[in-house]
Design an enzyme around this catalytic site. Sequence first.
Site, PDB file in Angstrom:
ATOM      1  CD  GLU A   2      -1.259  -0.095   3.680  1.00 23.69           C
ATOM      2  OE1 GLU A   2      -1.085   0.645   4.650  1.00 23.69           O
ATOM      3  OE2 GLU A   2      -2.168  -0.908   3.609  1.00 23.69           O
ATOM      4  CE  LYS A   4       4.776   6.093   6.323  1.00 24.43           C
ATOM      5  NZ  LYS A   4       3.747   6.550   7.214  1.00 24.43           N
ATOM      6  NE  ARG A  25      -2.794   0.897   9.244  1.00 23.56           N
ATOM      7  CZ  ARG A  25      -2.125   1.255   8.166  1.00 23.56           C
ATOM      8  NH1 ARG A  25      -2.295   0.593   7.046  1.00 23.56           N
ATOM      9  NH2 ARG A  25      -1.280   2.244   8.192  1.00 23.56           N
ATOM     10  CD  GLU A  59      -2.064   7.468   5.799  1.00 26.07           C
ATOM     11  OE1 GLU A  59      -1.246   7.704   6.690  1.00 26.07           O
ATOM     12  OE2 GLU A  59      -2.392   6.310   5.476  1.00 26.07           O
TER      13      GLU A  59
END
Length: 131
Positions: A2, A4, A25, A59
């Site tokens: 995934e 960053k 998460r 994110e």
Amino acid sequence: MEPKLDGLAISARYRDGCLVQLVTRGDGAAGEDVSHGIGVIAGLPERLAEPVTIEVRGEVLMTQAQFEAANAARTGAGSSAFANPRSAAAGSLRARDRSYRVEMTFFGYGALPLPADAGFGAGCSVSILVS
């Protein structure tokens, strides 16, 4: 694998196309419910175009302009400036009782279908900032 990104990983849960819950998460098995942060995250629509029940992973981060505005709001409220955009986004999303609010941005990178009877949240009763 995934991407960053320097922010806070969250899952945005939609039921029948309505954003109903935000969860960090956490430790990979259980995260912190940060649904109180709905409304200050650009890029998370209140309703999807289709009435699907899904979890969108991504994110929450701050752009440079958002970071500068957050520091102005924070120092204006009598607190010290944030050290960096990552801690500013993570701390701001987790904060419940502050005299100021800051805008953050959501960058989605994955989606998972969920069963229609998934046990979280209800309704579309929030306002979302969309850029």
